[in-house]
Design a protein around this motif. Structure first.
Motif, PDB file in Angstrom:
ATOM      1  N   UNK A  65      15.408 -11.848   1.471  1.00  0.00           N
ATOM      2  CA  UNK A  65      14.512 -13.184   0.825  1.00  0.00           C
ATOM      3  C   UNK A  65      14.135 -12.391  -0.783  1.00  0.00           C
ATOM      4  N   UNK A  66      13.023 -11.777   0.080  1.00  0.00           N
ATOM      5  CA  UNK A  66      12.105 -10.609  -1.612  1.00  0.00           C
ATOM      6  C   UNK A  66      13.573 -10.449  -3.164  1.00  0.00           C
ATOM      7  N   UNK A  67      14.141 -10.472  -2.098  1.00  0.00           N
ATOM      8  CA  UNK A  67      14.914  -9.935  -3.608  1.00  0.00           C
ATOM      9  C   UNK A  67      15.727 -10.537  -4.055  1.00  0.00           C
ATOM     10  N   UNK A  68      15.514 -11.838  -3.455  1.00  0.00           N
ATOM     11  CA  UNK A  68      16.218 -12.968  -4.204  1.00  0.00           C
ATOM     12  C   UNK A  68      17.970 -12.758  -4.028  1.00  0.00           C
ATOM     13  N   UNK A  69      18.277 -12.371  -2.719  1.00  0.00           N
ATOM     14  CA  UNK A  69      19.718 -12.539  -2.646  1.00  0.00           C
ATOM     15  C   UNK A  69      20.046 -13.565  -1.807  1.00  0.00           C
ATOM     16  N   UNK A  70      21.202 -14.440  -2.070  1.00  0.00           N
ATOM     17  CA  UNK A  70      21.137 -15.030  -1.297  1.00  0.00           C
ATOM     18  C   UNK A  70      21.873 -14.814   0.219  1.00  0.00           C
ATOM     19  N   UNK A  71      21.780 -15.366   1.457  1.00  0.00           N
ATOM     20  CA  UNK A  71      22.143 -15.673   2.335  1.00  0.00           C
ATOM     21  C   UNK A  71      23.957 -15.281   3.108  1.00  0.00           C
ATOM     22  N   UNK A  72      24.451 -14.827   3.317  1.00  0.00           N
ATOM     23  CA  UNK A  72      26.323 -15.426   3.286  1.00  0.00           C
ATOM     24  C   UNK A  72      27.176 -14.376   4.007  1.00  0.00           C
ATOM     25  N   UNK A  73      28.219 -14.066   3.432  1.00  0.00           N
ATOM     26  CA  UNK A  73      29.168 -13.271   4.068  1.00  0.00           C
ATOM     27  C   UNK A  73      28.771 -12.047   3.799  1.00  0.00           C
ATOM     28  N   UNK A  74      28.103 -11.083   2.451  1.00  0.00           N
ATOM     29  CA  UNK A  74      27.629 -10.148   2.152  1.00  0.00           C
ATOM     30  C   UNK A  74      26.593  -9.966   3.099  1.00  0.00           C
ATOM     31  N   UNK A  75      25.591 -10.951   3.025  1.00  0.00           N
ATOM     32  CA  UNK A  75      24.904 -10.715   3.453  1.00  0.00           C
ATOM     33  C   UNK A  75      24.915 -10.238   5.247  1.00  0.00           C
ATOM     34  N   UNK A  76      25.570 -10.406   6.002  1.00  0.00           N
ATOM     35  CA  UNK A  76      26.718 -10.856   7.313  1.00  0.00           C
ATOM     36  C   UNK A  76      26.907  -9.431   7.430  1.00  0.00           C
ATOM     37  N   UNK A  77      27.677  -8.787   6.600  1.00  0.00           N
ATOM     38  CA  UNK A  77      28.114  -7.751   6.530  1.00  0.00           C
ATOM     39  C   UNK A  77      27.323  -6.366   6.258  1.00  0.00           C
ATOM     40  N   UNK A  78      26.171  -6.731   5.426  1.00  0.00           N
ATOM     41  CA  UNK A  78      25.722  -5.413   5.243  1.00  0.00           C
ATOM     42  C   UNK A  78      24.492  -5.517   6.715  1.00  0.00           C
ATOM     43  N   UNK A  79      24.200  -6.672   7.014  1.00  0.00           N
ATOM     44  CA  UNK A  79      23.324  -6.390   8.484  1.00  0.00           C
ATOM     45  C   UNK A  79      24.483  -6.344   9.423  1.00  0.00           C
ATOM     46  N   UNK A  80      25.863  -6.391   9.514  1.00  0.00           N
ATOM     47  CA  UNK A  80      26.394  -5.684  10.987  1.00  0.00           C
ATOM     48  C   UNK A  80      26.173  -3.862  10.061  1.00  0.00           C
ATOM     49  N   UNK A  81      26.538  -3.763   9.525  1.00  0.00           N
ATOM     50  CA  UNK A  81      27.179  -1.554   9.090  1.00  0.00           C
ATOM     51  C   UNK A  81      25.789  -1.374   9.355  1.00  0.00           C
ATOM     52  N   UNK A  82      24.415  -2.130   8.825  1.00  0.00           N
ATOM     53  CA  UNK A  82      23.258  -1.796   9.541  1.00  0.00           C
ATOM     54  C   UNK A  82      22.552  -1.479  11.008  1.00  0.00           C
ATOM     55  N   UNK A  83      23.599  -2.334  11.766  1.00  0.00           N
ATOM     56  CA  UNK A  83      22.919  -2.615  13.044  1.00  0.00           C
ATOM     57  C   UNK A  83      24.137  -1.130  13.373  1.00  0.00           C
ATOM     58  N   UNK A  84      25.416  -1.656  12.819  1.00  0.00           N
ATOM     59  CA  UNK A  84      26.102  -0.900  13.681  1.00  0.00           C
ATOM     60  C   UNK A  84      26.632   0.858  13.338  1.00  0.00           C
ATOM     61  N   UNK A  85      25.911   0.577  12.137  1.00  0.00           N
ATOM     62  CA  UNK A  85      26.610   2.339  11.388  1.00  0.00           C
ATOM     63  C   UNK A  85      26.176   3.326  12.558  1.00  0.00           C
ATOM     64  N   UNK A  86      25.013   3.544  13.455  1.00  0.00           N
ATOM     65  CA  UNK A  86      24.807   4.626  14.139  1.00  0.00           C
ATOM     66  C   UNK A  86      25.613   4.523  15.345  1.00  0.00           C
ATOM     67  N   UNK A  87      26.118   3.900  15.963  1.00  0.00           N
ATOM     68  CA  UNK A  87      27.292   3.580  17.247  1.00  0.00           C
ATOM     69  C   UNK A  87      28.720   3.835  15.969  1.00  0.00           C
TER      70      UNK A  87
END
Length: 245
Positions: free
Chosen positions: A115-137
């Motif tokens: 929201x701060x950098x004005x990027x719309x939420x959607x599939x791209x945000x979903x993949x980014x969030x998944x990678x961010x959360x599961x990358x350490x695993x």
């Protein structure tokens, strides 16, 4: 109380209550209704295009997330396992720090960032969030495998005149595959079954298979939700079997 089998009793009790019993209940409700044994809940899944499409879509998101985690995680794990590239403990701490925060808080922070950098939420945000959360695993199984690898084999490769690229492709990469397989299982399956991350990062516009299970259980359709959960368990077992192979 002095023999070793006695100390295993608490763990056996824990496994029986929190692992075996829930799995038994999931299997029971999947195959039983008011009339007795039935397969209609599995038939219902395959006869509902929306559920099947959501399942296939979830697999696609999980594959993309897993591949991105491998592309990012393997080089990170390789550098962490080689002290000559830096300080492995510092790098390990940098990847561990986000895990100290609850996954929902991390996801909400990701939503605020987009929201701060004005990027719309959607599939791209979903993949980014998944990678961010599961990358350490993905990173740590590979890192542990590389760290425990017999480095004398690498030295032997260099002594025999092999190039660094040849040493990596013929020695390091094959020996690190067990860690890669473990990382794939630890990333792929949670990505399919998650629902909170998808709801927050897509404003509930993208539905994954975990969301379908949650909606059915919340709606009181325990039998159908259990059947969907059992399908997930079978996939987990199948992928784990592939990892062992």
């Amino acid at each position: 109380m002095g023999n070793r089998p006695t100390w295993a009793i608490p763990y056996i009790i824990f496994m029986a209550i929190f692992v075996v019993a829930p799995l038994f209940l999931v299997a029971y409700y999947s195959f039983v209704d008011d009339q007795g044994f039935t397969l209609r809940y599995f038939q219902k899944f395959f006869l509902q295009p929306d559920s099947v499409n959501t399942f296939i879509y979830s697999i696609g998101i999980a594959l993309i997330t897993t591949m991105v985690c491998i592309l990012i995680g393997y080089p990170a794990a390789y550098f962490m396992a080689n002290s000559k590239y830096g300080t492995p403990k510092v790098m390990a701490m940098l990847f561990i720090l986000p895990m100290w925060i609850n996954v929902l808080l991390r996801t909400l922070a990701t939503v605020a960032l987009f929201d701060f950098i004005n990027i719309p939420l959607g599939e791209g945000a979903l993949v980014f969030g998944m990678v961010y959360n599961f990358l350490p695993f993905m990173i740590y199984p590979i890192y542990n495998t590389l760290q425990k690898m017999d480095h004398s084999l690498v030295e032997a490769g260099y002594d025999l005149g092999a190039s660094p690229r040849r040493v990596f492709t013929d020695i390091v990469l094959p020996l690190s595959m067990p860690g890669v397989y473990s990382g794939i299982v630890m990333v792929f399956m949670p990505t399919i079954s998650t629902f909170a991350v998808a709801e927050l990062l897509t404003m509930n516009n993208v539905k994954l298979f975990g969301t379908v299970i949650q909606e059915n259980i919340n709606a009181g359709l325990l039998n159908y939700g259990s059947a969907l959960s059992l399908i997930m368990l079978l996939i987990i077992g199948f992928t784990s079997f592939l990892g062992d192979e």
